[in-house]
Design a protein around this motif. Structure first.
Motif, PDB file in Angstrom:
ATOM      1  N   LEU A   1       0.810  -1.207   0.000  1.00 52.27           N
ATOM      2  CA  LEU A   1       0.000   0.000   0.000  1.00 52.27           C
ATOM      3  C   LEU A   1       0.849   1.266   0.000  1.00 52.27           C
ATOM      4  O   LEU A   1       0.356   2.348  -0.272  1.00 52.27           O
ATOM      5  N   ALA A   2       2.110   1.114   0.322  1.00 53.10           N
ATOM      6  CA  ALA A   2       3.045   2.232   0.259  1.00 53.10           C
ATOM      7  C   ALA A   2       4.356   1.701  -0.306  1.00 53.10           C
ATOM      8  O   ALA A   2       4.744   0.561  -0.037  1.00 53.10           O
ATOM      9  N   GLN A   3       5.001   2.517  -1.106  1.00 59.14           N
ATOM     10  CA  GLN A   3       6.267   2.116  -1.714  1.00 59.14           C
ATOM     11  C   GLN A   3       7.309   1.898  -0.630  1.00 59.14           C
ATOM     12  O   GLN A   3       7.398   2.679   0.318  1.00 59.14           O
ATOM     13  N   VAL A   4       8.089   0.844  -0.770  1.00 67.15           N
ATOM     14  CA  VAL A   4       9.089   0.515   0.237  1.00 67.15           C
ATOM     15  C   VAL A   4      10.149   1.608   0.317  1.00 67.15           C
ATOM     16  O   VAL A   4      10.525   2.047   1.405  1.00 67.15           O
ATOM     17  N   ARG A   5      10.634   2.070  -0.824  1.00 64.73           N
ATOM     18  CA  ARG A   5      11.651   3.140  -0.851  1.00 64.73           C
ATOM     19  C   ARG A   5      11.188   4.234  -1.806  1.00 64.73           C
ATOM     20  O   ARG A   5      11.655   4.314  -2.935  1.00 64.73           O
ATOM     21  N   GLY A   6      10.297   5.040  -1.357  1.00 62.98           N
ATOM     22  CA  GLY A   6       9.820   6.119  -2.201  1.00 62.98           C
ATOM     23  C   GLY A   6       8.445   6.590  -1.778  1.00 62.98           C
ATOM     24  O   GLY A   6       7.838   6.050  -0.859  1.00 62.98           O
ATOM     25  N   PRO A   7       7.931   7.578  -2.492  1.00 62.41           N
ATOM     26  CA  PRO A   7       6.683   8.214  -2.069  1.00 62.41           C
ATOM     27  C   PRO A   7       5.402   7.603  -2.652  1.00 62.41           C
ATOM     28  O   PRO A   7       4.315   8.036  -2.289  1.00 62.41           O
ATOM     29  N   ALA A   8       5.508   6.636  -3.560  1.00 56.43           N
ATOM     30  CA  ALA A   8       4.327   6.134  -4.248  1.00 56.43           C
ATOM     31  C   ALA A   8       3.334   5.504  -3.275  1.00 56.43           C
ATOM     32  O   ALA A   8       3.714   4.915  -2.266  1.00 56.43           O
ATOM     33  N   MET A   9       2.043   5.602  -3.628  1.00 54.19           N
ATOM     34  CA  MET A   9       0.983   5.202  -2.708  1.00 54.19           C
ATOM     35  C   MET A   9      -0.050   4.307  -3.380  1.00 54.19           C
ATOM     36  O   MET A   9      -0.341   4.460  -4.565  1.00 54.19           O
ATOM     37  N   GLY A  10      -0.630   3.415  -2.584  1.00 46.44           N
ATOM     38  CA  GLY A  10      -1.717   2.569  -3.044  1.00 46.44           C
ATOM     39  C   GLY A  10      -1.246   1.394  -3.877  1.00 46.44           C
ATOM     40  O   GLY A  10      -0.073   1.272  -4.204  1.00 46.44           O
ATOM     41  N   LEU A  11      -2.173   0.512  -4.220  1.00 45.46           N
ATOM     42  CA  LEU A  11      -1.832  -0.675  -5.002  1.00 45.46           C
ATOM     43  C   LEU A  11      -1.317  -0.320  -6.388  1.00 45.46           C
ATOM     44  O   LEU A  11      -0.593  -1.104  -6.992  1.00 45.46           O
ATOM     45  N   PHE A  12      -1.651   0.870  -6.887  1.00 47.71           N
ATOM     46  CA  PHE A  12      -1.185   1.294  -8.206  1.00 47.71           C
ATOM     47  C   PHE A  12       0.101   2.103  -8.112  1.00 47.71           C
ATOM     48  O   PHE A  12       0.644   2.518  -9.132  1.00 47.71           O
ATOM     49  N   GLN A  13       0.572   2.349  -6.891  1.00 44.01           N
ATOM     50  CA  GLN A  13       1.841   3.015  -6.621  1.00 44.01           C
ATOM     51  C   GLN A  13       2.003   4.333  -7.382  1.00 44.01           C
ATOM     52  O   GLN A  13       3.014   4.578  -8.050  1.00 44.01           O
ATOM     53  N   MET A  14       1.005   5.188  -7.279  1.00 37.73           N
ATOM     54  CA  MET A  14       1.092   6.512  -7.887  1.00 37.73           C
ATOM     55  C   MET A  14       1.743   7.468  -6.897  1.00 37.73           C
ATOM     56  O   MET A  14       1.411   7.469  -5.708  1.00 37.73           O
TER      57      MET A  14
END
Length: 156
Positions: A45-58
């Protein structure tokens, strides 16, 4: 690592969300399911190393740019997104907790691209489209390696 069932995700989350905002169709559905599989494995639900969010990693910056530069010219889509979000000014954080909103925002990201969607059953085409439109040239996605993942989305 266990994640969501792909068939249920496709049938109960992606298809109804895209139909609700009027941006469905088999190609869009398979593209979005494949995107979530590639981006998060239907686990993160959150990127391991970065700001992306959600299952679609936006990333939040992408989310905000969609609202600032694209959606003002798409009032019907913007209204549908506000209904999904349950608020007049949705924030990027909703992509973590609101699956339908995250799915709709990923579809908006693709909608901004000029080329038409590949055929619904073209796994290689969907994977290449994901790389070109959603992931960017410097992103980690590998369209050849990800083709079987998009085939999984098609088969679900």
């Amino acid at each position: 690592m266990a994640g969501l069932d792909v068939r249920q995700f496709k049938a109960l989350a992606v298809r109804p969300t895209l139909d609700r905002i009027g941006l469905g169709g088999d190609a869009a559905i398979n593209l979005l399911v494949g995107t979530a599989l590639v981006e998060s494995g239907l686990v993160w639900l959150a990127q391991v190393r970065g700001p992306a969010m959600g299952l679609f990693q936006m990333e939040p910056a992408t989310h905000d740019d969609c609202w600032e530069t694209f959606l003002p010219g798409q009032p019907m889509i913007a209204a549908a997104l506000r209904l999904l979000a349950g608020q007049n000014t949705p924030d990027a954080g909703q992509m973590v907790t609101n699956l339908a909103y995250a799915c709709a925002m990923a579809r908006v990201k693709y909608l901004r691209a000029a080329p038409p969607l590949p055929a619904a059953t073209d796994a290689a085409g969907l994977s290449a489209y994901h790389k070109r439109v959603y992931n960017t040239a410097r992103g980690a996605a590998d369209p050849v390696r990800n083709t079987p993942i998009f085939q999984q989305a098609i088969n679900a």
